[in-house]
Structure formats: structure tokens, C-alpha cells
Design a protein around this motif. Sequence first.
Motif, PDB file in Angstrom:
ATOM      1  N   LEU A   1       0.847  -1.176   0.000  1.00 58.57           N
ATOM      2  CA  LEU A   1       0.000   0.000   0.000  1.00 58.57           C
ATOM      3  C   LEU A   1       0.885   1.230   0.000  1.00 58.57           C
ATOM      4  O   LEU A   1       1.915   1.264   0.667  1.00 58.57           O
ATOM      5  CB  LEU A   1      -0.886  -0.004   1.255  1.00 58.57           C
ATOM      6  CG  LEU A   1      -1.866   1.120   1.429  1.00 58.57           C
ATOM      7  CD1 LEU A   1      -2.930   1.063   0.344  1.00 58.57           C
ATOM      8  CD2 LEU A   1      -2.524   1.037   2.783  1.00 58.57           C
ATOM      9  N   GLN A   2       0.496   2.222  -0.743  1.00 58.22           N
ATOM     10  CA  GLN A   2       1.240   3.468  -0.771  1.00 58.22           C
ATOM     11  C   GLN A   2       0.389   4.534  -0.121  1.00 58.22           C
ATOM     12  O   GLN A   2      -0.775   4.729  -0.488  1.00 58.22           O
ATOM     13  CB  GLN A   2       1.567   3.860  -2.208  1.00 58.22           C
ATOM     14  CG  GLN A   2       2.380   5.115  -2.303  1.00 58.22           C
ATOM     15  CD  GLN A   2       2.727   5.433  -3.741  1.00 58.22           C
ATOM     16  OE1 GLN A   2       2.218   4.819  -4.663  1.00 58.22           O
ATOM     17  NE2 GLN A   2       3.576   6.412  -3.939  1.00 58.22           N
ATOM     18  N   VAL A   3       0.944   5.223   0.860  1.00 64.90           N
ATOM     19  CA  VAL A   3       0.226   6.267   1.582  1.00 64.90           C
ATOM     20  C   VAL A   3       0.989   7.563   1.406  1.00 64.90           C
ATOM     21  O   VAL A   3       2.193   7.621   1.641  1.00 64.90           O
ATOM     22  CB  VAL A   3       0.108   5.921   3.091  1.00 64.90           C
ATOM     23  CG1 VAL A   3      -0.576   7.036   3.842  1.00 64.90           C
ATOM     24  CG2 VAL A   3      -0.635   4.616   3.272  1.00 64.90           C
TER      25      VAL A   3
ATOM     26  N   THR B   1     -10.652   3.225   6.905  1.00 68.35           N
ATOM     27  CA  THR B   1     -10.978   4.615   7.186  1.00 68.35           C
ATOM     28  C   THR B   1     -10.089   5.077   8.316  1.00 68.35           C
ATOM     29  O   THR B   1     -10.105   4.482   9.397  1.00 68.35           O
ATOM     30  CB  THR B   1     -12.457   4.768   7.586  1.00 68.35           C
ATOM     31  OG1 THR B   1     -13.261   4.192   6.559  1.00 68.35           O
ATOM     32  CG2 THR B   1     -12.815   6.228   7.776  1.00 68.35           C
ATOM     33  N   LEU B   2      -9.316   6.085   8.066  1.00 76.08           N
ATOM     34  CA  LEU B   2      -8.418   6.625   9.084  1.00 76.08           C
ATOM     35  C   LEU B   2      -8.953   7.954   9.568  1.00 76.08           C
ATOM     36  O   LEU B   2      -9.494   8.743   8.794  1.00 76.08           O
ATOM     37  CB  LEU B   2      -7.006   6.804   8.512  1.00 76.08           C
ATOM     38  CG  LEU B   2      -6.329   5.526   8.043  1.00 76.08           C
ATOM     39  CD1 LEU B   2      -5.008   5.879   7.384  1.00 76.08           C
ATOM     40  CD2 LEU B   2      -6.103   4.605   9.212  1.00 76.08           C
TER      41      LEU B   2
ATOM     42  N   LEU C   1       4.163   6.716  10.884  1.00 73.34           N
ATOM     43  CA  LEU C   1       4.120   5.574  11.793  1.00 73.34           C
ATOM     44  C   LEU C   1       2.702   5.322  12.292  1.00 73.34           C
ATOM     45  O   LEU C   1       2.261   4.172  12.373  1.00 73.34           O
ATOM     46  CB  LEU C   1       5.069   5.800  12.977  1.00 73.34           C
ATOM     47  CG  LEU C   1       5.115   4.688  14.012  1.00 73.34           C
ATOM     48  CD1 LEU C   1       5.624   3.392  13.377  1.00 73.34           C
ATOM     49  CD2 LEU C   1       5.970   5.089  15.195  1.00 73.34           C
ATOM     50  N   SER C   2       1.950   6.389  12.589  1.00 74.00           N
ATOM     51  CA  SER C   2       0.571   6.191  13.047  1.00 74.00           C
ATOM     52  C   SER C   2      -0.301   5.600  11.937  1.00 74.00           C
ATOM     53  O   SER C   2      -1.158   4.746  12.188  1.00 74.00           O
ATOM     54  CB  SER C   2      -0.023   7.496  13.569  1.00 74.00           C
ATOM     55  OG  SER C   2      -0.179   8.405  12.499  1.00 74.00           O
ATOM     56  N   VAL C   3      -0.068   6.020  10.693  1.00 74.35           N
ATOM     57  CA  VAL C   3      -0.806   5.436   9.568  1.00 74.35           C
ATOM     58  C   VAL C   3      -0.434   3.967   9.410  1.00 74.35           C
ATOM     59  O   VAL C   3      -1.293   3.108   9.209  1.00 74.35           O
ATOM     60  CB  VAL C   3      -0.528   6.226   8.265  1.00 74.35           C
ATOM     61  CG1 VAL C   3      -1.067   5.486   7.059  1.00 74.35           C
ATOM     62  CG2 VAL C   3      -1.134   7.605   8.347  1.00 74.35           C
ATOM     63  N   HIS C   4       0.858   3.653   9.530  1.00 73.33           N
ATOM     64  CA  HIS C   4       1.312   2.261   9.417  1.00 73.33           C
ATOM     65  C   HIS C   4       0.680   1.393  10.505  1.00 73.33           C
ATOM     66  O   HIS C   4       0.223   0.281  10.232  1.00 73.33           O
ATOM     67  CB  HIS C   4       2.834   2.201   9.518  1.00 73.33           C
ATOM     68  CG  HIS C   4       3.371   0.823   9.660  1.00 73.33           C
ATOM     69  ND1 HIS C   4       3.377  -0.073   8.616  1.00 73.33           N
ATOM     70  CD2 HIS C   4       3.891   0.169  10.737  1.00 73.33           C
ATOM     71  CE1 HIS C   4       3.886  -1.215   9.035  1.00 73.33           C
ATOM     72  NE2 HIS C   4       4.209  -1.091  10.315  1.00 73.33           N
TER      73      HIS C   4
END
Length: 146
Positions: A94-96, A136-137, A119-122
Motif C-alpha cells: 500500500l502506498q500512503v 478509514t483513518l 508511523l501512526s498510519v502504518h
Amino acid sequence: LVLALRCRPRTPTPTPALLLWQQRIFFGAGRCIARKPWATMGSTAALALLFGCGLLRVQIVVDPLSLWLPDASTSAVHAARVRMLTGRPDARFLQVLVEPGGTGAAAPLPLRDGLLASLSVHEALSAVPPGRSAVTLAGAPTSSGV
């Protein structure tokens, strides 16, 4: 002018024997097609069907690892062993894109804040159970609306 003619690449001119051979082949093929047009169309359709039979076995593969590695390859065997020992699911690619918050101009994120946001997204993505397709973040959408 002489230099320009010398630098020009020479194209090989076909020999008269080659031209005669090509003329005979194409004349014979054209005569056969003209004499039996229905047989030509039928044999063309039959060959198209024969060569198209491979489309019946087309399968959609969703695992990117199996697209590039054979099932019995060393890497696939090691990946299965790691999955078995750790109990973790397969890696999901996944690319963010992380952008700065706020309404200001596109200023670069400070290094520490950007890494902490990444890091929080990971961690949020790692907590998603396998098989779930949407994530959903919490947070504001990026400028692209994603």
C-alpha cells in the motif's frame, strides 16, 4: 554532397532470385485464396477458435507474490514458513501519501512530525484484519480528496 551520400546507410536490394521466389509464393497463396474463399474463411475462423481456447483457462490472481514466484520457489517456501511461525498474514502493499495539515501552502512536513504521522498510519493499517478491503483513518482528507 559526396560525404552525405557516403554516410547514408545502404539498404540491401533484393536479388532477382529472391524476388522471383517471393513472387511465386505470394501468387500461389493469392490464387489458393481466390479459388476457395469459403475454405479460407472457415480455416481462418477455425484457427482463431483453436488459438482462443487458451482464454477459457484464464484465472485472476490477486496475490502479487504468486504472480512473480513459482509455488515451490525458495522465497515462497520461506514466506510460508515465516507466516506459520509468526502467525502474521501476508504482506499487503500500500502506498500512503502524507501531507501537512492546515490550509497553508504546501510546506514540507518537519522530519520528526512526518515520520510520526507515517508511523501512526502504518500502525492503523497493520491493525486492519486481513480480508477487509476498505480502511478509514481518522483525520482530514488530503488536498486530492483521498
